[in-house]
Motif scaffolding. Structure first.
Motif, PDB file in Angstrom:
ATOM      1  N   THR A   1       0.775  -1.235   0.000  1.00  0.00           N
ATOM      2  CA  THR A   1       0.000   0.000   0.000  1.00  0.00           C
ATOM      3  C   THR A   1       0.808   1.288   0.000  1.00  0.00           C
ATOM      4  OG1 THR A   1      -0.075  -0.097   2.396  1.00  0.00           O
ATOM      5  CG2 THR A   1      -1.942  -1.061   1.193  1.00  0.00           C
ATOM      6  N   GLY A   2       2.117   1.213   0.116  1.00  0.00           N
ATOM      7  CA  GLY A   2       2.891   2.446   0.187  1.00  0.00           C
ATOM      8  C   GLY A   2       2.452   3.281   1.371  1.00  0.00           C
ATOM      9  N   ASP A   3       2.285   4.581   1.171  1.00  0.00           N
ATOM     10  CA  ASP A   3       1.886   5.505   2.242  1.00  0.00           C
ATOM     11  C   ASP A   3       0.494   6.078   2.017  1.00  0.00           C
ATOM     12  OD1 ASP A   3       4.244   5.187   3.629  1.00  0.00           O
ATOM     13  OD2 ASP A   3       5.156   7.025   2.906  1.00  0.00           O
TER      14      ASP A   3
ATOM     15  N   VAL B   1      -1.404 -11.274   2.850  1.00  0.00           N
ATOM     16  CA  VAL B   1      -0.417 -10.394   3.484  1.00  0.00           C
ATOM     17  C   VAL B   1      -0.726  -8.948   3.103  1.00  0.00           C
ATOM     18  CG1 VAL B   1       2.036  -9.822   3.705  1.00  0.00           C
ATOM     19  CG2 VAL B   1       1.330 -12.215   3.400  1.00  0.00           C
ATOM     20  N   LEU B   2      -0.762  -8.089   4.111  1.00  0.00           N
ATOM     21  CA  LEU B   2      -0.981  -6.660   3.909  1.00  0.00           C
ATOM     22  C   LEU B   2       0.210  -5.897   4.449  1.00  0.00           C
ATOM     23  CD1 LEU B   2      -2.724  -4.082   3.387  1.00  0.00           C
ATOM     24  CD2 LEU B   2      -3.559  -4.364   5.740  1.00  0.00           C
ATOM     25  N   LYS B   3       0.806  -5.055   3.598  1.00  0.00           N
ATOM     26  CA  LYS B   3       1.799  -4.106   4.071  1.00  0.00           C
ATOM     27  C   LYS B   3       0.976  -2.895   4.513  1.00  0.00           C
ATOM     28  CE  LYS B   3       4.440  -0.384   3.586  1.00  0.00           C
ATOM     29  NZ  LYS B   3       3.743   0.888   3.812  1.00  0.00           N
ATOM     30  N   VAL B   4       0.888  -2.693   5.829  1.00  0.00           N
ATOM     31  CA  VAL B   4       0.072  -1.628   6.407  1.00  0.00           C
ATOM     32  C   VAL B   4       0.550  -0.282   5.877  1.00  0.00           C
ATOM     33  CG1 VAL B   4      -0.553  -0.483   8.574  1.00  0.00           C
ATOM     34  CG2 VAL B   4      -0.481  -2.989   8.446  1.00  0.00           C
ATOM     35  N   ALA B   5      -0.414   0.538   5.458  1.00  0.00           N
ATOM     36  CA  ALA B   5      -0.087   1.826   4.837  1.00  0.00           C
ATOM     37  C   ALA B   5       0.503   2.821   5.825  1.00  0.00           C
ATOM     38  CB  ALA B   5      -1.340   2.421   4.190  1.00  0.00           C
ATOM     39  N   HIS B   6       1.371   3.653   5.293  1.00  0.00           N
ATOM     40  CA  HIS B   6       1.946   4.819   5.989  1.00  0.00           C
ATOM     41  C   HIS B   6       2.476   4.496   7.382  1.00  0.00           C
ATOM     42  CE1 HIS B   6       1.556   9.327   7.090  1.00  0.00           C
ATOM     43  NE2 HIS B   6       2.787   9.012   6.707  1.00  0.00           N
TER      44      HIS B   6
ATOM     45  N   THR C   1      -5.031   2.647   6.535  1.00  0.00           N
ATOM     46  CA  THR C   1      -5.450   1.295   6.894  1.00  0.00           C
ATOM     47  C   THR C   1      -6.760   1.367   7.678  1.00  0.00           C
ATOM     48  OG1 THR C   1      -3.095   0.751   6.965  1.00  0.00           O
ATOM     49  CG2 THR C   1      -4.615  -0.950   7.689  1.00  0.00           C
ATOM     50  N   THR C   2      -7.764   1.888   7.021  1.00  0.00           N
ATOM     51  CA  THR C   2      -9.080   2.089   7.618  1.00  0.00           C
ATOM     52  C   THR C   2      -9.810   0.757   7.801  1.00  0.00           C
ATOM     53  OG1 THR C   2     -10.065   2.350   5.429  1.00  0.00           O
ATOM     54  CG2 THR C   2      -9.306   4.371   6.551  1.00  0.00           C
ATOM     55  N   PRO C   3     -10.839   0.756   8.655  1.00  0.00           N
ATOM     56  CA  PRO C   3     -11.629  -0.472   8.816  1.00  0.00           C
ATOM     57  C   PRO C   3     -12.191  -0.984   7.487  1.00  0.00           C
ATOM     58  CG  PRO C   3     -12.120   1.048  10.592  1.00  0.00           C
ATOM     59  CD  PRO C   3     -11.235   1.789   9.615  1.00  0.00           C
ATOM     60  N   MET C   4     -12.573  -0.071   6.580  1.00  0.00           N
ATOM     61  CA  MET C   4     -13.085  -0.491   5.277  1.00  0.00           C
ATOM     62  C   MET C   4     -12.041  -1.300   4.524  1.00  0.00           C
ATOM     63  SD  MET C   4     -12.708   0.288   1.757  1.00  0.00           S
ATOM     64  CE  MET C   4     -11.837   1.834   1.875  1.00  0.00           C
ATOM     65  N   LEU C   5     -10.796  -0.821   4.504  1.00  0.00           N
ATOM     66  CA  LEU C   5      -9.726  -1.538   3.809  1.00  0.00           C
ATOM     67  C   LEU C   5      -9.524  -2.914   4.450  1.00  0.00           C
ATOM     68  CD1 LEU C   5      -6.601  -0.467   2.156  1.00  0.00           C
ATOM     69  CD2 LEU C   5      -6.254  -1.951   4.105  1.00  0.00           C
TER      70      LEU C   5
ATOM     71  N   ILE D   1       2.009  -6.390   7.997  1.00  0.00           N
ATOM     72  CA  ILE D   1       3.386  -5.969   8.245  1.00  0.00           C
ATOM     73  C   ILE D   1       3.427  -4.452   8.317  1.00  0.00           C
ATOM     74  CG2 ILE D   1       5.730  -5.929   7.312  1.00  0.00           C
ATOM     75  CD1 ILE D   1       4.946  -8.566   5.835  1.00  0.00           C
ATOM     76  N   ILE D   2       4.037  -3.939   9.389  1.00  0.00           N
ATOM     77  CA  ILE D   2       4.180  -2.494   9.548  1.00  0.00           C
ATOM     78  C   ILE D   2       5.661  -2.164   9.489  1.00  0.00           C
ATOM     79  CG2 ILE D   2       3.842  -0.512  11.071  1.00  0.00           C
ATOM     80  CD1 ILE D   2       1.446  -1.990  12.273  1.00  0.00           C
ATOM     81  N   SER D   3       6.012  -1.264   8.588  1.00  0.00           N
ATOM     82  CA  SER D   3       7.388  -0.808   8.448  1.00  0.00           C
ATOM     83  C   SER D   3       7.548   0.467   9.271  1.00  0.00           C
ATOM     84  CB  SER D   3       7.684  -0.530   6.968  1.00  0.00           C
ATOM     85  OG  SER D   3       8.933   0.093   6.846  1.00  0.00           O
ATOM     86  N   ALA D   4       8.166   0.329  10.451  1.00  0.00           N
ATOM     87  CA  ALA D   4       8.379   1.492  11.325  1.00  0.00           C
ATOM     88  C   ALA D   4       9.534   1.173  12.262  1.00  0.00           C
ATOM     89  CB  ALA D   4       7.122   1.810  12.128  1.00  0.00           C
TER      90      ALA D   4
END
Length: 136
Positions: free
Chosen positions: A74-76, A94-99, A106-110, A120-123
């Motif tokens: 999802t990028g940012d 697998v979801l790369k969590v946004a931003h 990464t809203t509930p709708m998504l 996966i969260i990149s932080a």
């Protein structure tokens, strides 16, 4: 003016060319295969121009499928782009969590549409932006 005509894109292409690499701009709706992986481009939308005010929404969003496994990268992106691509979202393991786990993404709708098994969260640990946000 299209993305391919912006000064930033021209600089990217020049740097890539100097290294013997071909830079290709991607837009929503494109699909191709690479190394047995099906790649679908969900964003940016056709005709999108980068924005100085909300550069997170300029992110490239890809859905990769390899065999029975799929990944949403999802990028940012933030809520606006999540809503824009909602019709293209499918379940992905697998979801790369946004931003980086920001509360703007990464809203509930998504999450309801993608239903990931792994997120996966990149932080960086104890980063200055306090991401991921506890709500995420």
């Amino acid at each position: 003016m299209s993305i391919t005509e912006t000064p930033d894109w021209q600089r990217v292409k020049e740097r890539a060319r100097a290294r013997g690499v071909k830079a290709v701009g991607l837009q929503a709706g494109q699909r191709f295969e690479y190394g047995g992986t099906r790649i679908e481009v969900l964003a940016p939308e056709v005709g999108h121009l980068p924005s100085e005010q909300a550069p997170n929404n300029d992110s490239l969003v890809l859905r990769l499928t390899y065999g029975a496994q799929s990944f949403l990268l999802t990028g940012d992106i933030e809520r606006r782009v999540e809503q824009m691509i909602a019709g293209s979202l499918e379940p992905s393991e697998v979801l790369k969590v946004a931003h980086h786990g920001s509360k703007t993404s990464t809203t509930p709708m998504l999450l309801e549409r993608v239903r990931p098994v792994i997120a996966i969260i990149s932080a960086g640990y104890e980063n200055q932006f306090f991401m991921p946000h506890p709500e995420v």
